[in-house]
Scaffold this motif. Structure first.
Motif, PDB file in Angstrom:
ATOM      1  N   MET A   4       0.858  -1.170   0.000  1.00 62.73           N
ATOM      2  CA  MET A   4       0.000   0.000   0.000  1.00 62.73           C
ATOM      3  C   MET A   4       0.901   1.229   0.000  1.00 62.73           C
ATOM      4  SD  MET A   4      -2.925   1.120   2.791  1.00 62.73           S
ATOM      5  CE  MET A   4      -3.504  -0.509   2.993  1.00 62.73           C
ATOM      6  N   SER A   5       0.633   2.202  -0.850  1.00 62.93           N
ATOM      7  CA  SER A   5       1.482   3.387  -0.904  1.00 62.93           C
ATOM      8  C   SER A   5       1.275   4.240   0.343  1.00 62.93           C
ATOM      9  CB  SER A   5       1.173   4.203  -2.160  1.00 62.93           C
ATOM     10  OG  SER A   5      -0.036   4.898  -1.995  1.00 62.93           O
ATOM     11  N   ASP A   6       2.261   5.113   0.624  1.00 58.73           N
ATOM     12  CA  ASP A   6       2.200   5.950   1.829  1.00 58.73           C
ATOM     13  C   ASP A   6       0.999   6.885   1.808  1.00 58.73           C
ATOM     14  OD1 ASP A   6       4.385   4.770   2.919  1.00 58.73           O
ATOM     15  OD2 ASP A   6       5.797   6.291   2.206  1.00 58.73           O
ATOM     16  N   ASP A   7       0.665   7.468   0.628  1.00 57.02           N
ATOM     17  CA  ASP A   7      -0.470   8.385   0.545  1.00 57.02           C
ATOM     18  C   ASP A   7      -1.764   7.685   0.927  1.00 57.02           C
ATOM     19  OD1 ASP A   7       1.199  10.389  -0.241  1.00 57.02           O
ATOM     20  OD2 ASP A   7       0.806  10.110  -2.385  1.00 57.02           O
ATOM     21  N   ILE A   8      -1.978   6.512   0.392  1.00 58.04           N
ATOM     22  CA  ILE A   8      -3.200   5.766   0.699  1.00 58.04           C
ATOM     23  C   ILE A   8      -3.194   5.319   2.145  1.00 58.04           C
ATOM     24  CG2 ILE A   8      -4.474   3.641   0.202  1.00 58.04           C
ATOM     25  CD1 ILE A   8      -3.625   3.991  -2.709  1.00 58.04           C
ATOM     26  N   GLN A   9      -2.061   4.853   2.621  1.00 56.98           N
ATOM     27  CA  GLN A   9      -1.980   4.386   3.998  1.00 56.98           C
ATOM     28  C   GLN A   9      -2.279   5.509   4.984  1.00 56.98           C
ATOM     29  OE1 GLN A   9       1.739   2.532   4.856  1.00 56.98           O
ATOM     30  NE2 GLN A   9       0.883   1.333   6.494  1.00 56.98           N
ATOM     31  N   ASN A  10      -1.832   6.729   4.707  1.00 53.38           N
ATOM     32  CA  ASN A  10      -2.106   7.846   5.602  1.00 53.38           C
ATOM     33  C   ASN A  10      -3.570   8.253   5.573  1.00 53.38           C
ATOM     34  OD1 ASN A  10       0.466   8.064   6.642  1.00 53.38           O
ATOM     35  ND2 ASN A  10       1.159   9.428   5.017  1.00 53.38           N
ATOM     36  N   ALA A  11      -4.248   8.055   4.460  1.00 52.32           N
ATOM     37  CA  ALA A  11      -5.651   8.454   4.350  1.00 52.32           C
ATOM     38  C   ALA A  11      -6.583   7.447   5.016  1.00 52.32           C
ATOM     39  CB  ALA A  11      -6.027   8.619   2.881  1.00 52.32           C
ATOM     40  N   TYR A  12      -6.242   6.190   4.998  1.00 52.03           N
ATOM     41  CA  TYR A  12      -7.114   5.141   5.530  1.00 52.03           C
ATOM     42  C   TYR A  12      -6.469   4.561   6.781  1.00 52.03           C
ATOM     43  CZ  TYR A  12      -9.326   5.720   1.079  1.00 52.03           C
ATOM     44  OH  TYR A  12      -9.967   6.268   0.007  1.00 52.03           O
ATOM     45  N   ARG A  13      -6.846   5.091   7.933  1.00 52.88           N
ATOM     46  CA  ARG A  13      -6.175   4.736   9.177  1.00 52.88           C
ATOM     47  C   ARG A  13      -6.904   3.713  10.014  1.00 52.88           C
ATOM     48  NH1 ARG A  13      -3.398   9.637  11.356  1.00 52.88           N
ATOM     49  NH2 ARG A  13      -2.109  10.292   9.636  1.00 52.88           N
ATOM     50  N   PHE A  14      -8.115   3.297   9.625  1.00 53.42           N
ATOM     51  CA  PHE A  14      -8.875   2.341  10.421  1.00 53.42           C
ATOM     52  C   PHE A  14      -9.131   1.096   9.591  1.00 53.42           C
ATOM     53  CE2 PHE A  14      -9.843   6.540  12.014  1.00 53.42           C
ATOM     54  CZ  PHE A  14      -9.594   6.373  13.366  1.00 53.42           C
ATOM     55  N   LEU A  15      -8.645  -0.028  10.067  1.00 55.36           N
ATOM     56  CA  LEU A  15      -8.846  -1.304   9.385  1.00 55.36           C
ATOM     57  C   LEU A  15      -9.886  -2.105  10.136  1.00 55.36           C
ATOM     58  CD1 LEU A  15      -5.122  -2.362   8.837  1.00 55.36           C
ATOM     59  CD2 LEU A  15      -6.597  -1.114   7.273  1.00 55.36           C
ATOM     60  N   VAL A  16     -10.644  -2.901   9.422  1.00 55.95           N
ATOM     61  CA  VAL A  16     -11.573  -3.820  10.073  1.00 55.95           C
ATOM     62  C   VAL A  16     -11.099  -5.237   9.766  1.00 55.95           C
ATOM     63  CG1 VAL A  16     -13.229  -3.805   8.142  1.00 55.95           C
ATOM     64  CG2 VAL A  16     -13.989  -4.458  10.396  1.00 55.95           C
ATOM     65  N   LEU A  17     -10.981  -6.033  10.812  1.00 59.26           N
ATOM     66  CA  LEU A  17     -10.601  -7.444  10.705  1.00 59.26           C
ATOM     67  C   LEU A  17     -11.755  -8.263  11.244  1.00 59.26           C
ATOM     68  CD1 LEU A  17      -7.025  -7.086  12.236  1.00 59.26           C
ATOM     69  CD2 LEU A  17      -7.585  -7.193   9.820  1.00 59.26           C
ATOM     70  N   LEU A  18     -12.081  -9.356  10.594  1.00 54.63           N
ATOM     71  CA  LEU A  18     -13.197 -10.174  11.069  1.00 54.63           C
ATOM     72  C   LEU A  18     -12.755 -11.372  11.876  1.00 54.63           C
ATOM     73  CD1 LEU A  18     -15.706  -9.966   8.129  1.00 54.63           C
ATOM     74  CD2 LEU A  18     -15.691  -8.725  10.282  1.00 54.63           C
ATOM     75  N   ASP A  19     -11.491 -11.482  12.153  1.00 52.98           N
ATOM     76  CA  ASP A  19     -10.981 -12.491  13.064  1.00 52.98           C
ATOM     77  C   ASP A  19     -10.190 -11.749  14.129  1.00 52.98           C
ATOM     78  OD1 ASP A  19      -9.910 -14.590  14.436  1.00 52.98           O
ATOM     79  OD2 ASP A  19      -8.815 -15.439  12.752  1.00 52.98           O
ATOM     80  N   PRO A  20     -10.735 -11.627  15.358  1.00 58.10           N
ATOM     81  CA  PRO A  20     -10.061 -10.788  16.352  1.00 58.10           C
ATOM     82  C   PRO A  20      -8.663 -11.274  16.706  1.00 58.10           C
ATOM     83  CG  PRO A  20     -11.744 -12.099  17.403  1.00 58.10           C
ATOM     84  CD  PRO A  20     -11.880 -12.314  15.911  1.00 58.10           C
ATOM     85  N   THR A  21      -8.342 -12.532  16.432  1.00 61.85           N
ATOM     86  CA  THR A  21      -6.994 -13.008  16.744  1.00 61.85           C
ATOM     87  C   THR A  21      -5.959 -12.336  15.849  1.00 61.85           C
ATOM     88  OG1 THR A  21      -7.270 -14.907  15.266  1.00 61.85           O
ATOM     89  CG2 THR A  21      -7.806 -15.232  17.593  1.00 61.85           C
TER      90      THR A  21
END
Length: 164
Positions: A1-18
């Protein structure tokens, strides 16, 4: 993921809490396999309803807890890397027994390192909104995803992921 995109999207959702409890060496891999990244996240909270009970002969009041409720987690302006988020929503429409999932919301710092995790339990994709496409604008894959759940825990990232 490029730095520009990574800085814009700071919240990830994971469906496996582990996935939130991974060793430091595997953080990049887990972040890249996250099904969605979002620019905004709200609703990470809860509310305790209280009632005022006046005791006989007293001039002050006693606050008594009545019931507890969890806020819906609202993730906005996101990009989907995998169709699993929409499939989760569809599971709630057509087969409610398979719709509940445990998961995690991961907050990244500007360098893309996880700084905080919120794990939720027995979540349902309660609302899924796609983007409005216009020829003059870039559209996002997900405008909004709302998650109704039955529990939320906040955990500092460095303590779990070994990013000390």
């Amino acid at each position: 993921m490029s730095d520009d995109i990574q800085n814009a999207y700071r919240f990830l959702v994971l469906l496996d809490p582990t996935d939130a409890f991974i060793p430091r060496e595997l953080i990049t891999l887990a972040l890249e396999r996250a099904p969605g990244s979002f620019q905004s996240c709200t609703g990470l909270g809860a509310e305790l309803e209280v009632t005022t009970y006046a005791e006989g002969g007293r001039n002050d009041y006693v606050q008594l807890p009545v019931r507890h409720s969890w806020n819906r987690i609202v993730l906005s302006r996101g990009i989907a890397r995998d169709p699993v988020l929409f499939a989760w929503y569809e599971a709630g429409l057509f087969g409610s027994l398979g719709a509940r999932r445990d998961g995690a919301i991961v907050m990244l710092n500007p360098a893309g390192i996880p700084t905080m995790f919120w794990t939720f339990s027995r979540g349902l994709a309660a609302r899924y909104s796609g983007p409005e496409f216009r020829a003059t604008q870039d559209g996002l894959a997900i405008e909004q995803l709302e998650i109704a759940h039955e529990g939320l825990k906040s955990v500092p990232g460095p303590a779990l992921a070994g990013v000390v």
